[in-house]
Design a protein around this motif. Structure first.
Motif, PDB file in Angstrom:
ATOM      1  N   ILE A  31       8.777  23.922 -54.631  1.00 46.86           N
ATOM      2  CA  ILE A  31       8.793  25.063 -55.554  1.00 46.86           C
ATOM      3  C   ILE A  31       8.284  26.318 -54.842  1.00 46.86           C
ATOM      4  CG2 ILE A  31       7.908  25.995 -57.739  1.00 46.86           C
ATOM      5  CD1 ILE A  31       9.899  23.728 -58.168  1.00 46.86           C
ATOM      6  N   LYS A  32       7.226  26.171 -54.041  1.00 48.12           N
ATOM      7  CA  LYS A  32       6.706  27.312 -53.260  1.00 48.12           C
ATOM      8  C   LYS A  32       7.799  27.877 -52.355  1.00 48.12           C
ATOM      9  CE  LYS A  32       1.784  26.203 -52.758  1.00 48.12           C
ATOM     10  NZ  LYS A  32       0.759  25.784 -51.780  1.00 48.12           N
ATOM     11  N   LYS A  33       8.537  26.970 -51.700  1.00 52.45           N
ATOM     12  CA  LYS A  33       9.613  27.374 -50.786  1.00 52.45           C
ATOM     13  C   LYS A  33      10.722  28.084 -51.553  1.00 52.45           C
ATOM     14  CE  LYS A  33      13.033  24.704 -49.604  1.00 52.45           C
ATOM     15  NZ  LYS A  33      13.811  23.555 -49.142  1.00 52.45           N
ATOM     16  N   LEU A  34      11.128  27.523 -52.696  1.00 48.30           N
ATOM     17  CA  LEU A  34      12.206  28.114 -53.497  1.00 48.30           C
ATOM     18  C   LEU A  34      11.838  29.534 -53.942  1.00 48.30           C
ATOM     19  CD1 LEU A  34      13.182  25.023 -55.680  1.00 48.30           C
ATOM     20  CD2 LEU A  34      14.589  26.065 -53.898  1.00 48.30           C
ATOM     21  N   LEU A  35      10.561  29.756 -54.275  1.00 50.12           N
ATOM     22  CA  LEU A  35      10.125  31.090 -54.693  1.00 50.12           C
ATOM     23  C   LEU A  35      10.214  32.085 -53.532  1.00 50.12           C
ATOM     24  CD1 LEU A  35       7.097  30.478 -57.113  1.00 50.12           C
ATOM     25  CD2 LEU A  35       9.531  30.388 -57.557  1.00 50.12           C
ATOM     26  N   LEU A  36       9.963  31.604 -52.328  1.00 56.65           N
ATOM     27  CA  LEU A  36      10.100  32.476 -51.154  1.00 56.65           C
ATOM     28  C   LEU A  36      11.563  32.827 -50.864  1.00 56.65           C
ATOM     29  CD1 LEU A  36       7.500  30.867 -48.697  1.00 56.65           C
ATOM     30  CD2 LEU A  36       7.335  33.124 -49.746  1.00 56.65           C
ATOM     31  N   PHE A  37      12.467  31.969 -51.339  1.00 54.88           N
ATOM     32  CA  PHE A  37      13.907  32.163 -51.103  1.00 54.88           C
ATOM     33  C   PHE A  37      14.595  32.974 -52.214  1.00 54.88           C
ATOM     34  CE2 PHE A  37      14.571  27.985 -48.442  1.00 54.88           C
ATOM     35  CZ  PHE A  37      13.853  28.571 -47.397  1.00 54.88           C
ATOM     36  N   LEU A  38      13.840  33.535 -53.134  1.00 57.52           N
ATOM     37  CA  LEU A  38      14.431  34.164 -54.326  1.00 57.52           C
ATOM     38  C   LEU A  38      15.516  35.188 -54.009  1.00 57.52           C
ATOM     39  CD1 LEU A  38      11.378  34.708 -56.723  1.00 57.52           C
ATOM     40  CD2 LEU A  38      13.239  33.064 -56.967  1.00 57.52           C
ATOM     41  N   LYS A  39      15.330  35.960 -52.953  1.00 51.87           N
ATOM     42  CA  LYS A  39      16.321  36.987 -52.608  1.00 51.87           C
ATOM     43  C   LYS A  39      17.680  36.380 -52.251  1.00 51.87           C
ATOM     44  CE  LYS A  39      15.212  40.376 -49.850  1.00 51.87           C
ATOM     45  NZ  LYS A  39      14.574  41.040 -48.679  1.00 51.87           N
ATOM     46  N   GLY A  40      17.679  35.118 -51.822  1.00 48.53           N
ATOM     47  CA  GLY A  40      18.921  34.453 -51.443  1.00 48.53           C
ATOM     48  C   GLY A  40      19.685  33.867 -52.623  1.00 48.53           C
ATOM     49  N   PHE A  41      19.098  33.922 -53.827  1.00 50.28           N
ATOM     50  CA  PHE A  41      19.724  33.351 -55.019  1.00 50.28           C
ATOM     51  C   PHE A  41      20.335  34.459 -55.889  1.00 50.28           C
ATOM     52  CE2 PHE A  41      15.986  30.151 -54.704  1.00 50.28           C
ATOM     53  CZ  PHE A  41      16.642  29.444 -53.711  1.00 50.28           C
ATOM     54  N   THR A  42      21.286  34.069 -56.719  1.00 48.12           N
ATOM     55  CA  THR A  42      21.879  35.023 -57.660  1.00 48.12           C
ATOM     56  C   THR A  42      20.900  35.263 -58.806  1.00 48.12           C
ATOM     57  OG1 THR A  42      22.880  33.310 -59.050  1.00 48.12           O
ATOM     58  CG2 THR A  42      24.188  34.111 -57.166  1.00 48.12           C
ATOM     59  N   GLU A  43      21.171  36.276 -59.616  1.00 47.70           N
ATOM     60  CA  GLU A  43      20.284  36.584 -60.743  1.00 47.70           C
ATOM     61  C   GLU A  43      20.216  35.414 -61.720  1.00 47.70           C
ATOM     62  OE1 GLU A  43      19.709  39.818 -64.367  1.00 47.70           O
ATOM     63  OE2 GLU A  43      21.292  40.159 -62.896  1.00 47.70           O
ATOM     64  N   ALA A  44      21.368  34.801 -61.981  1.00 47.01           N
ATOM     65  CA  ALA A  44      21.414  33.652 -62.906  1.00 47.01           C
ATOM     66  C   ALA A  44      20.593  32.485 -62.354  1.00 47.01           C
ATOM     67  CB  ALA A  44      22.854  33.216 -63.136  1.00 47.01           C
ATOM     68  N   GLU A  45      20.697  32.243 -61.045  1.00 46.47           N
ATOM     69  CA  GLU A  45      19.931  31.159 -60.413  1.00 46.47           C
ATOM     70  C   GLU A  45      18.425  31.431 -60.493  1.00 46.47           C
ATOM     71  OE1 GLU A  45      23.385  29.823 -57.159  1.00 46.47           O
ATOM     72  OE2 GLU A  45      21.764  31.161 -56.545  1.00 46.47           O
ATOM     73  N   ARG A  46      18.050  32.695 -60.286  1.00 46.34           N
ATOM     74  CA  ARG A  46      16.625  33.072 -60.392  1.00 46.34           C
ATOM     75  C   ARG A  46      16.113  32.848 -61.814  1.00 46.34           C
ATOM     76  NH1 ARG A  46      16.892  39.024 -57.776  1.00 46.34           N
ATOM     77  NH2 ARG A  46      17.776  38.438 -55.777  1.00 46.34           N
ATOM     78  N   ASN A  47      16.936  33.248 -62.790  1.00 41.64           N
ATOM     79  CA  ASN A  47      16.533  33.087 -64.194  1.00 41.64           C
ATOM     80  C   ASN A  47      16.288  31.622 -64.540  1.00 41.64           C
ATOM     81  OD1 ASN A  47      16.764  35.824 -64.552  1.00 41.64           O
ATOM     82  ND2 ASN A  47      18.769  35.745 -65.547  1.00 41.64           N
TER      83      ASN A  47
END
Length: 419
Positions: free
Chosen positions: A132-148
């Motif tokens: 989860i920590k890693k995924l949060l660091l990758f937020l810029k690489g995800f779409t808005e829907a994926e972030r939501n």
């Protein structure tokens, strides 16, 4: 003697292969991914079937070794490359968090899949938090829907206790903060969390890992103010969170102020300078006189090492408080401030057992020094005292209170005779 050359002896026998456990297995997540993707595709959108498949597969597949790959697939559909993009050379699945519907009900169902998996295979707990920590660091690489979806899921996981609030440290990443990604993600995350738990529960989780005083770090340095935080989260419909953050800021400011007053005392600064500094802070920080007198009392009592003997500590306290009574007097101009000070003294004497017998002596000293008025003392005695040590302290004050009442009556009768 024969000229024939003698043959060298040769070793015969069975050649043993190294044991399987001694052989270093090559790290190859592709085969693991194939197996997981195949199982997810067969289970489809039936998350009960997904949970059963994952439960059974743990006995055949090496979850311990490929935990990161497993969680990448369940969230994003396949292994993630640095930055958050999917590895193109591997088979992916559409049955994952990022491809699911963007609503709380679906994310709650996925949270249950993770919950069941981690309860079944406890050793995955740490790896899941790191994921989860890693995924949060990758937020810029995800779409808005994926972030939501990730924000909603993370909020639910935090509410369920599947991950600790320490994962939020990833949101303080400079690049995410600078581009406003962190604050935007935090809004969705806290909405999700607060839909599951109340603000007290959220606050407790944040305090537990020291995140309660760091929420302003979601914004860049030029916007890192209590006013900006309040407006941003109020506008997003998270007034509970902005009120909590404001309160934490206030507590932090008070702690710093108390420490500064203690430092001034330990340096031996003149009382007039300490009073002037404290008055300035009241204006600047908008702190009430009642709050300030409580801080000053704590500072005064923390600035000395007390004798452990009960019979000596009262004498030491009187001498010490006599020195600082002008400081206390400067911030007890209102009756409510005097009452606040009395309650602080009661609480302190109760919490510090050596001071139990010193309560009356301290109150009398502060009365003589014009810090406490007879009205405040009588109000405290009659109905405004705390329950802590009530019987002991009321008994100590009985004779002095009677003397105050008699003095008041004599003063009233003298006034009547004069009239």
């Amino acid at each position: 003697m024969s000229n024939q050359r003698q043959q060298k002896p040769t070793l015969t026998g069975q050649r043993f292969k190294p044991r399987k456990r001694d052989e270093k297995e090559r790290f190859d997540p592709s085969q693991f991914q194939e197996s997981i993707v195949q199982g997810l595709d067969q289970s489809g959108s039936d998350l009960e079937a997904v949970a059963k498949f994952l439960d059974a597969s743990g006995a055949k597949l090496d979850y311990r070794r490929y935990a990161e790959t497993l969680f990448d697939i369940l969230v994003a559909g396949g292994m993630l490359a640095p930055g958050g993009t999917l590895s193109e050379d591997m088979t992916c699945t559409d049955f994952c968090v990022f491809k699911a519907q963007e609503d709380m009900e679906t994310m709650q169902a996925y949270a249950q899949v993770f919950n069941k998996l981690i309860r079944r295979y406890k050793y995955l707990e740490k790896g899941f938090e790191e994921e989860i920590k890693k995924l949060l660091l990758f937020l810029k690489g995800f779409t808005e829907a994926e972030r939501n979806k990730l924000a909603m899921l993370t909020g639910i996981l935090l509410a369920n206790g599947n991950v600790s609030a320490s994962i939020l440290s990833s949101l303080f990443n400079e690049n995410l903060v600078k581009e406003g990604v962190s604050a935007c993600f935090a809004v969705k995350l806290f909405k999700s969390w607060l839909s599951e738990k109340d603000i007290n529960s959220v606050a407790g989780s944040l305090r537990k890992v020291g995140m309660d005083n760091r929420l302003l770090e979601l914004f860049p340095a030029n916007k890192r103010s209590s006013e900006h935080f309040t407006k941003y989260f109020d506008d997003a419909g998270l007034k509970e969170l902005s009120d909590f953050a404001k309160n934490q800021q206030s507590i932090g400011a008070r702690k710093e102020l108390q420490k500064e007053i203690e430092d001034q005392m330990s340096r031996g600064d003149p009382l007039k300078d300490i009073i002037a500094y404290t008055r300035e802070e009241i204006k600047k920080s908008n702190i009430s006189e009642q709050t300030m007198v409580g801080l000053i009392w704590s500072s005064v009592m923390s600035s000395v090492e007390w004798n452990k003997k009960e019979e000596l500590v009262a004498e030491q306290a009187i001498k010490h408080l006599k020195q600082y009574s002008p400081l206390l007097k400067a911030f007890t101009s209102q009756g409510y401030s005097e009452l606040t000070l009395l309650l602080k003294i009661q609480e302190y004497c109760y919490d510090n057992i050596h001071f139990m017998k010193a309560f009356q002596k301290i109150v009398v000293l502060l009365y003589k020094a014009d810090v406490l008025s007879e009205e405040a003392i009588l109000k405290w005695y009659n109905d405004a005292h705390l329950s802590k040590g009530k019987s002991v302290f009321l008994d100590q004050m009985k004779t002095f209170v009677e003397w105050l009442k008699n003095a008041e009556e004599e003063s009233e009768s003298e006034e009547e005779e004069t009239d």
